[in-house]
Scaffold this motif. Structure first.
Motif, PDB file in Angstrom:
ATOM      1  N   ILE A   1      38.381  47.231  -5.175  1.00  0.00           N
ATOM      2  CA  ILE A   1      36.968  48.273  -5.333  1.00  0.00           C
ATOM      3  C   ILE A   1      35.825  47.519  -5.119  1.00  0.00           C
ATOM      4  O   ILE A   1      35.390  46.410  -5.851  1.00  0.00           O
ATOM      5  CB  ILE A   1      37.281  48.620  -6.908  1.00  0.00           C
ATOM      6  CG1 ILE A   1      38.738  49.413  -7.141  1.00  0.00           C
ATOM      7  CG2 ILE A   1      35.926  49.742  -7.075  1.00  0.00           C
ATOM      8  CD1 ILE A   1      38.758  49.790  -8.508  1.00  0.00           C
ATOM      9  N   GLY A   2      35.051  48.101  -4.314  1.00  0.00           N
ATOM     10  CA  GLY A   2      33.828  47.612  -3.813  1.00  0.00           C
ATOM     11  C   GLY A   2      32.931  48.576  -3.122  1.00  0.00           C
ATOM     12  O   GLY A   2      33.491  49.403  -2.523  1.00  0.00           O
ATOM     13  N   PRO A   3      31.500  48.127  -2.944  1.00  0.00           N
ATOM     14  CA  PRO A   3      30.648  49.069  -2.379  1.00  0.00           C
ATOM     15  C   PRO A   3      31.189  49.342  -0.744  1.00  0.00           C
ATOM     16  O   PRO A   3      31.634  48.299   0.032  1.00  0.00           O
ATOM     17  CB  PRO A   3      29.388  48.626  -2.426  1.00  0.00           C
ATOM     18  CG  PRO A   3      29.401  47.984  -3.421  1.00  0.00           C
ATOM     19  CD  PRO A   3      30.731  47.180  -3.643  1.00  0.00           C
ATOM     20  N   LEU A   4      31.058  50.510  -0.240  1.00  0.00           N
ATOM     21  CA  LEU A   4      31.486  50.641   1.225  1.00  0.00           C
ATOM     22  C   LEU A   4      30.113  49.864   2.207  1.00  0.00           C
ATOM     23  O   LEU A   4      29.005  50.070   1.793  1.00  0.00           O
ATOM     24  CB  LEU A   4      31.296  51.966   1.893  1.00  0.00           C
ATOM     25  CG  LEU A   4      32.712  52.993   1.194  1.00  0.00           C
ATOM     26  CD1 LEU A   4      32.226  54.385   1.522  1.00  0.00           C
ATOM     27  CD2 LEU A   4      33.932  52.407   1.801  1.00  0.00           C
ATOM     28  N   GLN A   5      30.656  49.378   3.162  1.00  0.00           N
ATOM     29  CA  GLN A   5      29.578  48.479   3.942  1.00  0.00           C
ATOM     30  C   GLN A   5      28.629  49.410   4.540  1.00  0.00           C
ATOM     31  O   GLN A   5      27.373  48.849   4.657  1.00  0.00           O
ATOM     32  CB  GLN A   5      30.441  47.502   4.874  1.00  0.00           C
ATOM     33  CG  GLN A   5      31.426  46.645   4.517  1.00  0.00           C
ATOM     34  CD  GLN A   5      32.077  45.715   5.647  1.00  0.00           C
ATOM     35  OE1 GLN A   5      31.887  46.160   6.915  1.00  0.00           O
ATOM     36  NE2 GLN A   5      32.711  44.714   5.236  1.00  0.00           N
ATOM     37  N   GLU A   6      28.879  50.380   4.896  1.00  0.00           N
ATOM     38  CA  GLU A   6      28.180  51.391   5.708  1.00  0.00           C
ATOM     39  C   GLU A   6      26.692  51.751   4.776  1.00  0.00           C
ATOM     40  O   GLU A   6      25.731  52.430   5.197  1.00  0.00           O
ATOM     41  CB  GLU A   6      28.540  52.609   6.082  1.00  0.00           C
ATOM     42  CG  GLU A   6      29.662  52.511   7.031  1.00  0.00           C
ATOM     43  CD  GLU A   6      31.062  52.432   6.330  1.00  0.00           C
ATOM     44  OE1 GLU A   6      31.396  51.842   5.216  1.00  0.00           O
ATOM     45  OE2 GLU A   6      31.973  53.011   6.595  1.00  0.00           O
TER      46      GLU A   6
END
Length: 354
Positions: free
Chosen positions: A315-320
């Motif tokens: 679970i982590g932020p989307l790179q975009e």
């Protein structure tokens, strides 16, 4: 979330006490047992006038109509970014089915306690009838009984905890939660469009759309200003869809440092963003603190459907969506942290910020 719990084995204390039974016992005296009295209510900010805010309303029929889709999509994005909550109307869930699940749930909670206890939550368990987030015999308790069930994927269901009474309960819940999963998947796709990310990238974390339901029964309480139906918290999942079984209100959300009451529209689903979706969207969408208060005269019944992450996952932020503002975390570690942090506002979510 239920799958993760089975793996992690977070220790809960098993309580045999039913709040509905307690409420019936004290009906004449109105004296609430000390364990349910919440002195922190008086110290909380004053509840804002319900008329000072209007929860956004999103129309699913407009989202899927090319003529109105972009306008409604902008409203959806704004609701997720500035509110973390919205009411979804014209969502497409069959009205007859909605009425049947309401009837079945109401009938279950009207059963004698010994019959409801046939599907009681076992020690250190999560599914069944009883209480959640009880870690000690000394802590303050919420004024609520619940029935918690894993519903998707089908192979994760523990049918021993699915009530046999009323006789239509299992079939109705199966059909109702399937329709909710379809609504949720549609919402995720529109959210991906609003965020400007590939919908598969967003849906990947929720592969298979794991789902569970928490069916809540809040008995009336003459000293309603001294108890809480559900402590202030955020949902540690992706998205929650809430159905009011009866017309008794009680949901409150915190905005601008104050609490205000949500007036659920007839037939609407109240949708809220969970912690996981706030993390994945790198904080653009907000997971908002909310709680449940009690009516002094009438019972309140709700069905909350939680749509969680696919495990194992990261679970982590989307790179975009720019430089990460939250750390990436293993799904099992995240779930264990959420449960062991108890039900304490946004504390766990805030701990994951970089």
């Amino acid at each position: 979330m239920a799958e993760a719990f089975d793996e992690i084995k977070v220790a809960f204390v098993c309580l045999e006490e039913s709040v509905q039974a307690v409420a019936a016992t004290i009906h004449d005296s109105g004296e609430v047992p000390e364990r349910y009295i919440r002195p922190e209510i008086d110290a909380d900010p004053v509840i804002a006038d319900a008329g000072s805010y209007t929860l956004p309303t999103i129309d699913m029929s407009r989202l899927i109509n090319p003529e109105f889709s972009q306008e409604e999509l902008a409203k959806l994005g704004s609701a997720c970014e500035h509110w973390g909550f919205f009411q979804l109307v014209n969502h497409g869930v069959d009205q007859v089915l909605s009425q049947q699940i309401k009837a079945d749930v109401s009938e279950f909670f009207s059963l004698p306690l010994e019959e409801k206890s046939a599907v009681a939550i076992p020690p250190n368990g999560m599914q069944g009838f009883g209480h959640h987030f009880v870690f000690s015999k000394e802590q303050k308790l919420d004024w609520v009984d619940l029935l918690f069930l894993a519903t998707r994927p089908v192979e994760e269901r523990s049918l021993d905890f699915w009530p046999k009474k009323p006789s239509t309960f299992r079939d109705t819940l199966d059909k109702y939660t399937t329709e909710l999963a379809n609504v949720t998947e549609q919402l995720f796709r529109f959210m991906a469009e609003d965020l400007g990310v590939d919908h598969e990238a967003l849906l990947g974390t929720f592969k298979g759309l794991p789902q569970s339901v928490r069916i809540n029964y809040y008995p009336p309480c003459r000293q309603a200003d001294k108890v809480l139906g559900l402590s202030p918290h955020t949902d540690g999942i992706g998205m929650t869809l809430l159905l009011h079984v009866n017309d008794v209100q009680g949901l409150q959300i915190r905005k601008g440092g104050e609490w205000f009451s949500v007036q659920a529209l007839p037939g609407a689903l109240v949708v809220n963003i969970g912690d996981v979706l706030e993390i994945i969207t790198n904080g653009k969408y907000k997971s908002i603190e909310h709680r449940a208060v009690i009516n002094p005269e009438k019972e309140r019944i709700t069905i909350a459907a939680f749509h969680s992450v696919h495990l194992p996952c990261t679970i982590g932020p989307l790179q975009e969506l720019g430089d990460p503002r939250y750390k990436a975390i293993d799904g099992f570690e995240y779930t264990k942290g959420y449960f062991t942090a108890k039900l304490e506002g946004r504390r766990y979510l805030e701990s994951l910020k970089l």
